[in-house]
Scaffold this active site. Sequence first.
Site, PDB file in Angstrom:
ATOM      1  N   ARG A  42      38.642 -20.781  47.341  1.00 40.10           N
ATOM      2  CA  ARG A  42      37.675 -19.827  47.890  1.00 40.10           C
ATOM      3  C   ARG A  42      36.271 -20.233  47.444  1.00 40.10           C
ATOM      4  O   ARG A  42      36.082 -20.730  46.330  1.00 40.10           O
ATOM      5  CB  ARG A  42      37.957 -18.408  47.379  1.00 40.10           C
ATOM      6  CG  ARG A  42      39.149 -17.727  48.032  1.00 40.10           C
ATOM      7  CD  ARG A  42      38.913 -17.424  49.516  1.00 40.10           C
ATOM      8  NE  ARG A  42      40.053 -16.771  50.146  1.00 40.10           N
ATOM      9  CZ  ARG A  42      41.034 -17.386  50.810  1.00 40.10           C
ATOM     10  NH1 ARG A  42      41.011 -18.701  50.948  1.00 40.10           N
ATOM     11  NH2 ARG A  42      42.016 -16.704  51.363  1.00 40.10           N
TER      12      ARG A  42
ATOM     13  N   HIS B 225      36.988 -24.459  56.420  1.00 38.59           N
ATOM     14  CA  HIS B 225      38.074 -23.546  56.008  1.00 38.59           C
ATOM     15  C   HIS B 225      39.270 -23.698  56.946  1.00 38.59           C
ATOM     16  O   HIS B 225      39.680 -22.737  57.600  1.00 38.59           O
ATOM     17  CB  HIS B 225      37.599 -22.079  55.947  1.00 38.59           C
ATOM     18  CG  HIS B 225      38.562 -21.217  55.176  1.00 38.59           C
ATOM     19  ND1 HIS B 225      38.196 -20.055  54.544  1.00 38.59           N
ATOM     20  CD2 HIS B 225      39.914 -21.344  54.928  1.00 38.59           C
ATOM     21  CE1 HIS B 225      39.254 -19.508  53.956  1.00 38.59           C
ATOM     22  NE2 HIS B 225      40.313 -20.278  54.187  1.00 38.59           N
TER      23      HIS B 225
HETATM   24  P1  NDP Z   1      49.703 -18.387  44.100  1.00 36.54           P
HETATM   25  O1  NDP Z   1      49.438 -16.969  43.783  1.00 36.54           O
HETATM   26  O2  NDP Z   1      51.083 -18.809  44.486  1.00 36.54           O
HETATM   27  O3  NDP Z   1      49.271 -19.300  42.855  1.00 36.54           O
HETATM   28  C1  NDP Z   1      48.131 -19.060  42.124  1.00 36.54           C
HETATM   29  C2  NDP Z   1      48.135 -19.944  40.888  1.00 36.54           C
HETATM   30  O4  NDP Z   1      46.905 -19.742  40.181  1.00 36.54           O
HETATM   31  C3  NDP Z   1      49.268 -19.589  39.916  1.00 36.54           C
HETATM   32  O5  NDP Z   1      49.758 -20.760  39.306  1.00 36.54           O
HETATM   33  C4  NDP Z   1      48.555 -18.710  38.888  1.00 36.54           C
HETATM   34  O6  NDP Z   1      49.129 -18.749  37.597  1.00 36.54           O
HETATM   35  C5  NDP Z   1      47.195 -19.380  38.834  1.00 36.54           C
HETATM   36  N1  NDP Z   1      46.183 -18.458  38.303  1.00 36.54           N
HETATM   37  C6  NDP Z   1      45.806 -17.261  38.802  1.00 36.54           C
HETATM   38  N2  NDP Z   1      44.859 -16.704  38.013  1.00 36.54           N
HETATM   39  C7  NDP Z   1      44.661 -17.571  36.997  1.00 36.54           C
HETATM   40  C8  NDP Z   1      43.823 -17.548  35.868  1.00 36.54           C
HETATM   41  N3  NDP Z   1      42.997 -16.521  35.621  1.00 36.54           N
HETATM   42  N4  NDP Z   1      43.866 -18.605  35.025  1.00 36.54           N
HETATM   43  C9  NDP Z   1      44.727 -19.633  35.252  1.00 36.54           C
HETATM   44  N5  NDP Z   1      45.536 -19.710  36.316  1.00 36.54           N
HETATM   45  C10 NDP Z   1      45.510 -18.687  37.183  1.00 36.54           C
HETATM   46  O7  NDP Z   1      48.657 -18.788  45.237  1.00 36.54           O
HETATM   47  P2  NDP Z   1      48.832 -19.880  46.389  1.00 36.54           P
HETATM   48  O8  NDP Z   1      49.180 -21.166  45.746  1.00 36.54           O
HETATM   49  O9  NDP Z   1      49.724 -19.364  47.455  1.00 36.54           O
HETATM   50  O10 NDP Z   1      47.355 -19.926  46.984  1.00 36.54           O
HETATM   51  C11 NDP Z   1      46.231 -20.208  46.172  1.00 36.54           C
HETATM   52  C12 NDP Z   1      44.944 -19.911  46.936  1.00 36.54           C
HETATM   53  O11 NDP Z   1      44.718 -20.924  47.916  1.00 36.54           O
HETATM   54  C13 NDP Z   1      44.936 -18.621  47.750  1.00 36.54           C
HETATM   55  O12 NDP Z   1      44.693 -17.496  46.939  1.00 36.54           O
HETATM   56  C14 NDP Z   1      43.816 -18.879  48.745  1.00 36.54           C
HETATM   57  O13 NDP Z   1      42.599 -18.415  48.218  1.00 36.54           O
HETATM   58  C15 NDP Z   1      43.769 -20.401  48.851  1.00 36.54           C
HETATM   59  N6  NDP Z   1      44.158 -20.864  50.196  1.00 36.54           N
HETATM   60  C16 NDP Z   1      43.249 -21.618  50.909  1.00 36.54           C
HETATM   61  C17 NDP Z   1      43.578 -22.102  52.145  1.00 36.54           C
HETATM   62  C18 NDP Z   1      42.628 -22.968  52.899  1.00 36.54           C
HETATM   63  O14 NDP Z   1      42.880 -23.277  54.062  1.00 36.54           O
HETATM   64  N7  NDP Z   1      41.546 -23.403  52.302  1.00 36.54           N
HETATM   65  C19 NDP Z   1      44.880 -21.835  52.773  1.00 36.54           C
HETATM   66  C20 NDP Z   1      45.765 -21.033  51.933  1.00 36.54           C
HETATM   67  C21 NDP Z   1      45.385 -20.575  50.694  1.00 36.54           C
HETATM   68  P3  NDP Z   1      50.582 -18.085  37.340  1.00 36.54           P
HETATM   69  O15 NDP Z   1      51.546 -18.969  38.087  1.00 36.54           O
HETATM   70  O16 NDP Z   1      50.748 -18.170  35.888  1.00 36.54           O
HETATM   71  O17 NDP Z   1      50.520 -16.693  37.894  1.00 36.54           O
HETATM   72  C1  OXD Z   2      44.698 -18.312  53.265  1.00 36.89           C
HETATM   73  C2  OXD Z   2      43.633 -19.102  53.888  1.00 36.89           C
HETATM   74  O1  OXD Z   2      44.456 -17.672  52.248  1.00 36.89           O
HETATM   75  O2  OXD Z   2      43.840 -19.600  55.030  1.00 36.89           O
HETATM   76  O3  OXD Z   2      45.828 -18.342  53.790  1.00 36.89           O
HETATM   77  O4  OXD Z   2      42.565 -19.268  53.303  1.00 36.89           O
END
Ligand code: NDP
Ligand code: OXD
Length: 309
Positions: free
Chosen positions: A224, A272
């Site tokens: 993001r 994006h």
């Molecule tokens: P998940 O919730 O599956 O994974 C998030 C990861 O981040 C987990 O490993 C979590 O740790 C870690 N995390 C969260 N908070 C912290 C913190 N404060 N400190 C350290 N680690 C942290 O999310 P996804 O993998 O499904 O997606 C990640 C992001 O990707 C989405 O939220 C979205 O914003 C972005 N995205 C972007 C897209 C694009 O097209 N650009 C498409 C899809 C998603 P833990 O495992 O320990 O909870």
């Molecule tokens: C998502 C994205 O969060 O597309 O799925 O950014």
Amino acid sequence: MAIVVIRQDKKIELWKNALQKANSAINVYSYIEDHPKDEITMAVIWKHPKGSLAGYPNLKCIASAGAGVDYIFEDETRPKNIPITRIVDPFLASDMSEHVLAVILAHLKNLNAYKLDQVANSWAPKDYLRIKDVTVGILGLGELGALTATDLTTFGFKVQGWSRSKKNIEGVKTFTGGNEQQEFLKTTDVLVCLLPLTPATEGILNKELMSQLPKNAFVINVARGGHLVDADLIELLDAEHLSGACLDVYHTEPLPKSYPFWNHKKVHMTPHYASVSDTNSVIPQLIENYYKIGSGEKLQNLVDADKGY
Ligand code: NDP
Ligand code: OXD
């Protein structure tokens, strides 16, 4: 029971029609048409207009049509104490992994710089990097980060990741918490941000963190825009501490035309679109949850409201 689709982009009809086609027994409405608000039990949303979730007295689930849910928590007018779900989908993860791989290979082989040279009619060979010599560090080892990490190991990269809770992923060195972050950063040549945007991660890609990367490190933000402090990135690129950055996400989207990223030679941009929910693949999980609401079963892919992701 019925579904309302709320989103402001051109895909609203696509989502409404796809839900309707998947199950003609369900009443599906787009929020811009007249619809019986008291019938709605599920809202399938993506970057909805703030305030548009109010006024549904029987709403039982807010379903994000993407993986991220930051935009839902940003809407203070949303009904509280209603479960929020998000998309977890194999294509969303593999599309992200493929995007990150493409960006890293383009960086290793100087493809972005050569494109600029081509436009300037300039013949300028450059040293390139080898996969085996590059360590990729991934912030966030969730659904997308973990698959990206694993896939990169199969191509021969050294891969490490940092997450809130400790992970055990074959071939990937894992770090957790503030104490281990320093070691993680010091040894990362390409940093990939795949964290959710929460109060704890907002602005995490700042000068203090990115200065700890080795000289000439490359930064990829596919999570993001709110993770990145834009001015800090530009400062570190101009000071030649970082060799470049590839961004898919921005504080304001679409990115305003006057923004300095557009004309910065070391900033490479995509709009994006690294990984996008594919209606064919993700609609079955939404429909399953719709029926679970009716039967009172636990929903799939629930968001933890306390953690914000
Ligand atoms: P998940 O919730 O599956 O994974 C998030 C990861 O981040 C987990 O490993 C979590 O740790 C870690 N995390 C969260 N908070 C912290 C913190 N404060 N400190 C350290 N680690 C942290 O999310 P996804 O993998 O499904 O997606 C990640 C992001 O990707 C989405 O939220 C979205 O914003 C972005 N995205 C972007 C897209 C694009 O097209 N650009 C498409 C899809 C998603 P833990 O495992 O320990 O909870
Ligand atoms: C998502 C994205 O969060 O597309 O799925 O950014």
